[in-house]
Write an enzyme that holds these catalytic residues in place. Structure first.
Site, mmCIF file in Angstrom:
data_model
loop_
_atom_site.group_PDB
_atom_site.id
_atom_site.type_symbol
_atom_site.label_atom_id
_atom_site.label_comp_id
_atom_site.label_asym_id
_atom_site.label_seq_id
_atom_site.Cartn_x
_atom_site.Cartn_y
_atom_site.Cartn_z
ATOM 1 N N GLY A 111 60.976 27.247 34.471
ATOM 2 C CA GLY A 111 59.540 27.491 34.446
ATOM 3 C C GLY A 111 58.822 26.678 35.510
ATOM 4 O O GLY A 111 59.406 26.335 36.546
ATOM 5 N N GLY A 113 57.667 23.466 36.000
ATOM 6 C CA GLY A 113 58.200 22.206 36.509
ATOM 7 C C GLY A 113 59.518 22.392 37.232
ATOM 8 O O GLY A 113 59.755 21.808 38.297
ATOM 9 N N ASP A 136 56.002 31.288 27.796
ATOM 10 C CA ASP A 136 54.546 31.207 27.965
ATOM 11 C C ASP A 136 53.985 32.241 28.937
ATOM 12 O O ASP A 136 52.773 32.456 28.970
ATOM 13 C CB ASP A 136 54.148 29.811 28.438
ATOM 14 N N ARG A 171 43.573 35.134 0.763
ATOM 15 C CA ARG A 171 43.446 33.846 1.439
ATOM 16 C C ARG A 171 43.202 34.008 2.944
ATOM 17 O O ARG A 171 43.401 35.076 3.506
ATOM 18 C CB ARG A 171 44.727 33.027 1.256
ATOM 19 N N MET A 178 53.132 29.001 19.784
ATOM 20 C CA MET A 178 53.391 28.091 20.900
ATOM 21 C C MET A 178 52.495 28.413 22.095
ATOM 22 O O MET A 178 52.114 29.554 22.310
ATOM 23 C CB MET A 178 54.860 28.149 21.307
ATOM 24 N N HIS A 180 50.706 25.363 24.927
ATOM 25 C CA HIS A 180 49.801 24.214 25.049
ATOM 26 C C HIS A 180 48.715 24.432 26.100
ATOM 27 O O HIS A 180 47.583 24.001 25.924
ATOM 28 C CB HIS A 180 50.583 22.947 25.406
ATOM 29 N N ARG A 284 61.530 30.526 20.324
ATOM 30 C CA ARG A 284 62.411 30.401 21.492
ATOM 31 C C ARG A 284 63.858 30.748 21.147
ATOM 32 O O ARG A 284 64.735 30.670 22.015
ATOM 33 C CB ARG A 284 62.376 28.971 22.038
#
Length: 357
Positions: A111, A113, A136, A171, A178, A180, A284
């Protein structure tokens, strides 16, 4: 032809399928004239020379198997130029091991990084090809990443399965998805699962608007409400904070995540019973979906073709129905975020979905 493979960062369902696509492409092009070396546990294997020579049979029967047979780890790009605890220069070590094995190419499945590091290695003179991996779907330069659709299917099924119990008990349910920094996974899973409210990082929410949306549903006689909330969703107040201030507030929070904070706010204001469900790392895991198997096979085969053409320093990308190649330096470090003014947001709102803003 000697080619190295590594899988870096968080795992996902279609890593094995993608390696299979590259390998089958290489064997078709070069026959027995190709050797493939798999580095163990991502860049760590390339740094410390942990690898194994792979055989054609290693790539048989793995199309439907999730995870990665090579293992993976995180080697943060921001620390790539810092020596390890033993003083090893990571970049120099990776270049050394690449040359020691006399590799003609290195395929990096990763990904944001991981591909920043791939771009760094390309600038060091290595022949690198990146393949876009992340649940993501936040990689710049490609319409879709492998692993994304599989994760959407799992998260959407979690929302699907909540419907019956939510309706039975009347409810409010929150499903934490997932993501961030970007909301593609939550957005797509929320729409596919029929969520009533979707909260994503790109659209800071107003808790008053969320409460109003639920209260309106109650007035209409709807017994339940379902929220799809991204891990990185934040209120308008939190969005106005600096990164340092926000981090400090999160560390001091009594809630394990934003989903629980939203749940507490709703319960306090409406008196409704609120439950939080966290699918977590199941998103994942498991086998890649059929869409990802096709995408991974195509991306892998194209990577093999690019190796034959001698076209390096690129990421294989999906552009509409075509598979293309984008220079790594053009995509490295760029996030593909959800545009709050995009068609998909506008169309979701037209169906009655609230984004809490």
């Amino acid at each position: 032809m000697r080619v190295g493979f590594l899988t870096s960062g968080g795992d996902c369902q279609a890593l094995n399928a993608t390696m299979r696509g590259i390998a089958k492409g290489l064997y078709t092009i070069y026959g027995n004239d190709v050797e493939i070396f798999g580095f163990e546990d991502g860049y760590r294997g390339l740094i410390y020379g942990d690898y194994r020579k792979m055989k054609p049979e290693d790539f048989s029967g793995i199309l439907t198997i999730g995870g990665t047979m090579l293992g993976t780890s995180r080697t943060p790009f921001k620390y790539i130029d810092e020596p390890d605890e033993n003083g090893v220069n990571k970049v120099e070590a990776m270049v050394f091991n690449y040359k020691k094995l006399r590799l003609d190419a290195l395929c990096v499945l990763g990904g944001n990084g991981s591909l920043k590091t791939a771009n760094r290695l390309s600038k060091e003179g290595l022949n690198v090809i990146g393949l876009p991996k992340t649940i993501d779907n936040d990689l710049w330069g490609t319409d879709i990443t492998f692993g994304f659709q599989s994760a959407v299917n799992i998260a959407a099924k979690a929302i699907d399965d909540i419907h019956t119990t939510a309706a039975s008990h009347g409810r409010v349910f929150i499903v934490e998805v997932m993501g961030h920094k970007v909301g593609w996974l939550t957005l797509n899973a929320g729409i596919a699962g029929g969520a009533d409210i979707i909260l994503i990082p790109e659209i800071p929410y107003d808790i008053n608007k969320i409460v109003e949306a639920i209260a309106e549903r109650n007035k209409e006689g709807k017994r339940f409400s379902i929220l799809a909330v991204a891990e990185g969703a934040m209120s308008k107040e939190d969005a106005a904070l600096s990164k340092k201030e926000f981090k400090k507030k999160r560390l001091a929070s009594a809630y394990p995540s934003v989903a629980y904070e939203v749940a507490a706010e709703i319960q306090a204001r409406l008196g409704s019973e609120v439950r939080v469900t966290v699918p977590g790392h199941t998103q994942r895991g498991g086998a890649p979906c059929h869409f990802d198997r096709v995408l991974s096979t195509r991306l892998g085969a194209e990577a093999a073709s690019l190796i034959k053409e001698g076209k390096f320093g690129v990421m294989v990308a999906a552009e509409g129905q075509k598979i293309t190649a984008i220079p790594l330096e053009e995509i490295a470090g760029k996030l593909k975020t959800v545009d709050p003014k995009s068609d998909i947001i506008r169309q979701a709102k037209l169906t009655g979905i609230s984004f809490g803003n």
